[in-house]
Design a protein around this motif. Sequence first.
Motif, PDB file in Angstrom:
ATOM      1  N   ARG A 195       0.830  -1.206   0.000  1.00 60.96           N
ATOM      2  CA  ARG A 195       0.000   0.000   0.000  1.00 60.96           C
ATOM      3  C   ARG A 195       0.864   1.256   0.000  1.00 60.96           C
ATOM      4  N   GLN A 196       1.973   1.212   0.746  1.00 59.44           N
ATOM      5  CA  GLN A 196       2.896   2.341   0.784  1.00 59.44           C
ATOM      6  C   GLN A 196       4.298   1.829   1.066  1.00 59.44           C
ATOM      7  N   VAL A 197       5.121   1.788   0.013  1.00 63.46           N
ATOM      8  CA  VAL A 197       6.494   1.321   0.160  1.00 63.46           C
ATOM      9  C   VAL A 197       7.263   2.309   1.033  1.00 63.46           C
ATOM     10  N   GLY A 198       7.859   1.785   2.103  1.00 61.08           N
ATOM     11  CA  GLY A 198       8.601   2.634   3.027  1.00 61.08           C
ATOM     12  C   GLY A 198      10.060   2.248   3.102  1.00 61.08           C
ATOM     13  N   PRO A 199      10.630   2.214   4.317  1.00 58.89           N
ATOM     14  CA  PRO A 199      12.058   1.926   4.472  1.00 58.89           C
ATOM     15  C   PRO A 199      12.446   0.532   3.990  1.00 58.89           C
ATOM     16  N   VAL A 200      13.698   0.421   3.570  1.00 59.02           N
ATOM     17  CA  VAL A 200      14.286  -0.854   3.165  1.00 59.02           C
ATOM     18  C   VAL A 200      15.503  -1.098   4.048  1.00 59.02           C
ATOM     19  N   PHE A 201      15.647  -2.300   4.601  1.00 57.66           N
ATOM     20  CA  PHE A 201      16.807  -2.617   5.426  1.00 57.66           C
ATOM     21  C   PHE A 201      17.066  -4.110   5.348  1.00 57.66           C
TER      22      PHE A 201
ATOM     23  N   PRO B  61      10.238   0.526  11.773  1.00 56.97           N
ATOM     24  CA  PRO B  61      11.601  -0.018  11.865  1.00 56.97           C
ATOM     25  C   PRO B  61      12.464   0.449  10.699  1.00 56.97           C
ATOM     26  N   LEU B  62      13.757   0.645  11.003  1.00 56.45           N
ATOM     27  CA  LEU B  62      14.717   1.093  10.006  1.00 56.45           C
ATOM     28  C   LEU B  62      15.936   0.182   9.930  1.00 56.45           C
ATOM     29  N   ALA B  63      16.073  -0.716  10.896  1.00 57.86           N
ATOM     30  CA  ALA B  63      17.242  -1.599  10.923  1.00 57.86           C
ATOM     31  C   ALA B  63      16.939  -2.787  11.827  1.00 57.86           C
ATOM     32  N   VAL B  64      17.734  -3.839  11.652  1.00 59.18           N
ATOM     33  CA  VAL B  64      17.693  -4.999  12.533  1.00 59.18           C
ATOM     34  C   VAL B  64      19.097  -5.181  13.087  1.00 59.18           C
ATOM     35  N   ASP B  65      19.224  -5.262  14.419  1.00 63.05           N
ATOM     36  CA  ASP B  65      20.560  -5.377  15.004  1.00 63.05           C
ATOM     37  C   ASP B  65      21.029  -6.827  15.047  1.00 63.05           C
TER      38      ASP B  65
ATOM     39  N   GLU C 267      21.157  -8.951  17.315  1.00 61.63           N
ATOM     40  CA  GLU C 267      20.325  -9.860  18.095  1.00 61.63           C
ATOM     41  C   GLU C 267      18.938 -10.058  17.492  1.00 61.63           C
ATOM     42  N   GLY C 268      18.704  -9.473  16.332  1.00 59.93           N
ATOM     43  CA  GLY C 268      17.422  -9.642  15.661  1.00 59.93           C
ATOM     44  C   GLY C 268      16.350  -8.662  16.104  1.00 59.93           C
ATOM     45  N   ALA C 269      16.695  -7.705  16.955  1.00 61.50           N
ATOM     46  CA  ALA C 269      15.725  -6.693  17.388  1.00 61.50           C
ATOM     47  C   ALA C 269      15.579  -5.619  16.326  1.00 61.50           C
ATOM     48  N   LYS C 270      14.377  -5.076  16.208  1.00 58.63           N
ATOM     49  CA  LYS C 270      14.121  -3.989  15.262  1.00 58.63           C
ATOM     50  C   LYS C 270      14.415  -2.653  15.944  1.00 58.63           C
ATOM     51  N   ILE C 271      15.059  -1.766  15.209  1.00 61.45           N
ATOM     52  CA  ILE C 271      15.326  -0.420  15.699  1.00 61.45           C
ATOM     53  C   ILE C 271      14.764   0.554  14.681  1.00 61.45           C
ATOM     54  N   GLY C 272      14.035   1.544  15.152  1.00 60.35           N
ATOM     55  CA  GLY C 272      13.439   2.483  14.214  1.00 60.35           C
ATOM     56  C   GLY C 272      12.936   3.740  14.884  1.00 60.35           C
ATOM     57  N   GLU C 273      12.247   4.556  14.090  1.00 61.30           N
ATOM     58  CA  GLU C 273      11.705   5.816  14.575  1.00 61.30           C
ATOM     59  C   GLU C 273      10.352   5.581  15.228  1.00 61.30           C
ATOM     60  N   ALA C 274      10.117   6.293  16.307  1.00 61.53           N
ATOM     61  CA  ALA C 274       8.848   6.175  17.015  1.00 61.53           C
ATOM     62  C   ALA C 274       8.338   7.558  17.384  1.00 61.53           C
ATOM     63  N   ARG C 275       7.035   7.645  17.539  1.00 64.47           N
ATOM     64  CA  ARG C 275       6.399   8.850  18.047  1.00 64.47           C
ATOM     65  C   ARG C 275       5.817   8.531  19.409  1.00 64.47           C
ATOM     66  N   LEU C 276       6.188   9.339  20.393  1.00 63.97           N
ATOM     67  CA  LEU C 276       5.712   9.144  21.752  1.00 63.97           C
ATOM     68  C   LEU C 276       4.633  10.180  22.065  1.00 63.97           C
ATOM     69  N   ARG C 277       3.584   9.736  22.744  1.00 67.43           N
ATOM     70  CA  ARG C 277       2.577  10.649  23.269  1.00 67.43           C
ATOM     71  C   ARG C 277       2.774  10.701  24.780  1.00 67.43           C
TER      72      ARG C 277
ATOM     73  N   ILE D  38      20.490   6.645  11.053  1.00 68.41           N
ATOM     74  CA  ILE D  38      20.762   5.396  11.751  1.00 68.41           C
ATOM     75  C   ILE D  38      21.649   4.537  10.864  1.00 68.41           C
ATOM     76  N   ALA D  39      22.621   3.851  11.483  1.00 73.32           N
ATOM     77  CA  ALA D  39      23.487   2.950  10.730  1.00 73.32           C
ATOM     78  C   ALA D  39      22.685   1.763  10.220  1.00 73.32           C
ATOM     79  N   ALA D  40      23.158   1.180   9.128  1.00 73.87           N
ATOM     80  CA  ALA D  40      22.432   0.074   8.496  1.00 73.87           C
ATOM     81  C   ALA D  40      22.249  -1.110   9.429  1.00 73.87           C
ATOM     82  N   ASP D  41      23.166  -1.278  10.396  1.00 75.63           N
ATOM     83  CA  ASP D  41      23.054  -2.392  11.329  1.00 75.63           C
ATOM     84  C   ASP D  41      22.481  -1.970  12.678  1.00 75.63           C
ATOM     85  N   GLY D  42      21.999  -0.742  12.760  1.00 72.64           N
ATOM     86  CA  GLY D  42      21.380  -0.257  13.992  1.00 72.64           C
ATOM     87  C   GLY D  42      22.354   0.017  15.121  1.00 72.64           C
ATOM     88  N   SER D  43      23.651   0.079  14.826  1.00 78.49           N
ATOM     89  CA  SER D  43      24.656   0.196  15.888  1.00 78.49           C
ATOM     90  C   SER D  43      24.973   1.626  16.281  1.00 78.49           C
TER      91      SER D  43
END
Length: 388
Positions: free
Chosen positions: A103-109, A161-165, A167-177, A232-237
Amino acid sequence: MMTKRLTRKSAARLLTGGATLCLACTGAEDAPPQSGVGEWELVEDLRLDANAEDFSVVGWVFVGPEGHIVVPEPQDSRVRIYDSTGTLVTMVGRSGEGPGEFRQVGPVFWAADTLVVWDVQLNRGMYLLTDGTLVRTETGRFLGRDPRASGVDSTIVFFVPLAVDAEGAKIGEARLRISGGGRGWGENAFVRVSGDGEPSVVATPPNLEDDLVVVSGLGNPVPFAFRARAGIAADGSRFLFMTADQSTLEPTFNLTLVRPTHDTVFSRSYAYPGEPIPDSAMERGLADMVPENELARRFRALARDRAPLVYPPTDVTLGLDGTIWVELRRTEGGTPVHALSESGDPIGSLLLPARSRIQQASMTHVWVTEYDPLDLASVVRYRVIRGN
């Protein structure tokens, strides 16, 4: 030592009064010299021509660990995958919500050697082999409490999500309320979501709504003001944040590199040649902010008071190998680019061809989008020839 902020009128008096100003100097304690680093050259070694490839709209370009080039075409709800030689391997996607559809192509990692294309609207990731084979589709909608919050109610309401570290965790941008003390507000952050869904805030970018950049109540940026960049680095580091001080005739850009453990690798200011913004250009920018009315005149007056004195840098890229690439103001003759090491030391400079924008970079290659007079984007890879 801090430099006193100048008004546009006082700056004009300095310029017309014959004062000699060092536009490449700064009072920042750790500012590096602007000489003594090598002049590098770029040699084209691969071109994906916009017309020959029949690209539609190309925004971002992503480079994989084995040199694959992924070109998203959001307008067509698909991505193209090229190998390192520029051979088209496959095209994946079409409009829809089924397997292999977007529906909407976004980030690639990348998750190890698997390509992940994130659908922002459907909140899901499509995991692909580099030959286009669909491995799986993973839903990633995430809403939850921010566990670091203390004394306030902080909720993650949006996560991309923008990267996977490692350990397999996703790292990305978030909006906090966030709410507390009878008021509420929003905040951007980088969040790590572990495999079992536990979130943690790992970095907080600079405020993009700074009063010197955006007029409060209007939302429009002050003309020519640099808006903070976050990468963010490609590996989330690592996370890279960039701001700029354009309030004097000796401007600086400021870089901070941090790790998900909240360790700061470096935080430094760098002088860059400040080209004064002509009054005529600033007035045109102010006039374009909002339609003409009494309220708009008040907003323009606020923006005029906060107007920068010199043109901003253009952008910054956190390279595949930890290098950092800062693009200064684009001109018809090209864009000056400064390369820095992961520790923030200047290591080289080059001139990017006109109408080009860096998409990814390393000490050996720079990948750019290059725009023709019709604004069609070709993808070009350059080999970096480093001077002594």
